[in-house]
Design a protein around this motif. Sequence first.
Motif, PDB file in Angstrom:
ATOM      1  N   TRP A 198       0.663 -15.233   4.220  1.00 55.67           N
ATOM      2  CA  TRP A 198       0.328 -16.176   3.389  1.00 55.67           C
ATOM      3  C   TRP A 198       1.010 -15.901   2.162  1.00 55.67           C
ATOM      4  CZ3 TRP A 198      -5.215 -18.316   3.552  1.00 55.67           C
ATOM      5  CH2 TRP A 198      -5.819 -18.480   4.836  1.00 55.67           C
ATOM      6  N   ALA A 199       2.053 -15.431   2.071  1.00 52.77           N
ATOM      7  CA  ALA A 199       2.656 -14.943   1.044  1.00 52.77           C
ATOM      8  C   ALA A 199       3.067 -16.127   0.128  1.00 52.77           C
ATOM      9  CB  ALA A 199       4.209 -14.090   1.151  1.00 52.77           C
ATOM     10  N   ALA A 254      -6.093 -14.521   2.529  1.00 52.45           N
ATOM     11  CA  ALA A 254      -4.940 -13.973   2.796  1.00 52.45           C
ATOM     12  C   ALA A 254      -5.063 -12.693   3.255  1.00 52.45           C
ATOM     13  CB  ALA A 254      -4.076 -14.090   1.685  1.00 52.45           C
ATOM     14  N   SER A 255      -5.933 -11.764   2.738  1.00 58.36           N
ATOM     15  CA  SER A 255      -6.272 -10.288   3.049  1.00 58.36           C
ATOM     16  C   SER A 255      -6.750 -10.125   4.679  1.00 58.36           C
ATOM     17  CB  SER A 255      -7.175  -9.816   2.215  1.00 58.36           C
ATOM     18  OG  SER A 255      -6.834  -9.831   0.985  1.00 58.36           O
ATOM     19  N   VAL A 256      -7.709 -11.363   4.871  1.00 52.08           N
ATOM     20  CA  VAL A 256      -8.426 -11.281   6.183  1.00 52.08           C
ATOM     21  C   VAL A 256      -7.044 -11.719   7.356  1.00 52.08           C
ATOM     22  CG1 VAL A 256     -10.215 -11.774   7.818  1.00 52.08           C
ATOM     23  CG2 VAL A 256     -10.508 -10.929   5.423  1.00 52.08           C
ATOM     24  N   ALA A 257      -6.665 -13.035   6.943  1.00 54.73           N
ATOM     25  CA  ALA A 257      -5.803 -13.769   8.158  1.00 54.73           C
ATOM     26  C   ALA A 257      -4.363 -13.424   7.882  1.00 54.73           C
ATOM     27  CB  ALA A 257      -6.117 -15.048   7.807  1.00 54.73           C
ATOM     28  N   ALA A 265      -0.122  -8.792  -5.187  1.00 57.76           N
ATOM     29  CA  ALA A 265       0.560  -7.793  -4.068  1.00 57.76           C
ATOM     30  C   ALA A 265      -0.099  -7.930  -2.699  1.00 57.76           C
ATOM     31  CB  ALA A 265       0.535  -6.417  -4.703  1.00 57.76           C
ATOM     32  N   VAL A 266      -1.596  -8.239  -2.877  1.00 59.95           N
ATOM     33  CA  VAL A 266      -2.393  -8.232  -1.481  1.00 59.95           C
ATOM     34  C   VAL A 266      -1.830  -9.571  -0.540  1.00 59.95           C
ATOM     35  CG1 VAL A 266      -4.515  -8.752  -0.608  1.00 59.95           C
ATOM     36  CG2 VAL A 266      -4.190  -6.961  -2.482  1.00 59.95           C
ATOM     37  N   VAL A 267      -1.619 -10.660  -1.538  1.00 55.11           N
ATOM     38  CA  VAL A 267      -1.281 -11.828  -0.678  1.00 55.11           C
ATOM     39  C   VAL A 267       0.296 -11.891  -0.348  1.00 55.11           C
ATOM     40  CG1 VAL A 267      -1.070 -14.629  -1.168  1.00 55.11           C
ATOM     41  CG2 VAL A 267      -3.060 -13.307  -2.131  1.00 55.11           C
ATOM     42  N   GLY A 314     -12.665  -6.553  -3.322  1.00 56.86           N
ATOM     43  CA  GLY A 314     -12.146  -4.831  -3.099  1.00 56.86           C
ATOM     44  C   GLY A 314     -11.961  -4.557  -1.866  1.00 56.86           C
ATOM     45  N   VAL A 315     -12.948  -4.823  -0.832  1.00 60.93           N
ATOM     46  CA  VAL A 315     -12.914  -4.658   0.467  1.00 60.93           C
ATOM     47  C   VAL A 315     -11.773  -4.978   1.137  1.00 60.93           C
ATOM     48  CG1 VAL A 315     -14.215  -4.706   2.748  1.00 60.93           C
ATOM     49  CG2 VAL A 315     -15.623  -3.973   0.778  1.00 60.93           C
ATOM     50  N   SER A 316     -11.695  -6.471   0.714  1.00 56.60           N
ATOM     51  CA  SER A 316     -10.548  -7.365   1.512  1.00 56.60           C
ATOM     52  C   SER A 316      -9.154  -6.539   1.125  1.00 56.60           C
ATOM     53  CB  SER A 316     -10.604  -8.883   1.084  1.00 56.60           C
ATOM     54  OG  SER A 316     -11.777  -9.380   1.379  1.00 56.60           O
TER      55      SER A 316
END
Length: 389
Positions: free
Chosen positions: A237-238, A139-142, A230-232, A209-211
């Motif tokens: 991709w929520a 989800a972080s990357v895409a 929160a990241v997702v 961590g990086v993502s």
Amino acid sequence: MLGAGVFAAFAPAAEAAGSGLLIGLAIAAVVAFCNATSSARLAALYPESGGTYVYARRRLGRFWGFQAGWSFVVGKTASCAAMALTFASYAAPGHTRLVGILAVVAITALNYRGVRKSAVVTRVIVALTLVTLAVVVAASVAGGTASTENLAGVDLGGVLQSAGLLFFAFAGYARIATLGEEVVDPRRTIPRAIPLALGIVLVVYLVVGVSALLAVGPDALAATAAPLRAVVEAGSWAALSPVVQVGAAVASLGALLALVLGVSRTILAMARERELPPSLAAVHPRYGVPYRAELAVAAVVIVLVATLDVRGAIGFSSFGVLTYYALTNASALRLRADEGRPPRWVCVLGLVGCVVLALTLPLPSVLGGLAVALVGAGVWWIRRERGRG
């Protein structure tokens, strides 16, 4: 190590150092490697349950053995509170304290009846945790929010504090050493298992961590007690946010179950040695569990859940655990070469690293940790004087 820590520790670390938390993660990993090496050599020499409580008693004396056990109990009791609060932050945001307390009550009831986290359950929880972290990374990357600009904002002044807070998430490798009596061929297995486990976890934490930083940046991580959710939720991709909630909740409850079990058994061992009140050594006649120790742990954890937030619990836990590992390295320094002593620089770096990271934690955690350590010293002295009388 692949438990609730990864779902919570990035928030206070980001608040302390911004994107510099990645440097803090590397520092925490170096200190953890030194601690793991010392733990592995000592566990191979003393394949007994108890970990540094045993090592420090043998190599440094009874007082330092007590302080190791006391630090373990204090640090891991705070970890229980952090696990309960992490569970509630993901499962029921807005009702964190109530749900956290209910989780402690439920887990204590299970432990009271002799329910333990089996190896099969552990594998299921780890597998679910890895799937959840894979969802977070994907989800972080895409998710459409990743940007290298989010890596800006490094606070070098807070890097050491972030390292001390992130060390909280590495602390699980002590479990291997404390189970020395139950491991097949401990002299060979333990020294291989600890650094291997540490290496795998470090890679996972670096990727996550990086993502997370690429996706939302340090400010967004620092602003919530549930940073990976929160990241997702920040990207496209929520809709997969419930997956993270379930994964974090299961990982937290699994860690809480194991922690209450481990802390109560350490209290049992110390009570049997009359280094804590002997009444805490009582074993239930039907369920065969140290029920008074478990109830005492639950009572303290409930107080911590009611009074601390996740960040405070993590800081307080880190101080106790870092003290524990400082004594591990000091014990390893007393080994002879023919006893498998690690290189001296490893022990010294681990000892100094633990002390430095402990003292650079948030001030309330340092002051609270020092106060509890002094209380422990007072308890030991009083019981020694009574024993002499």
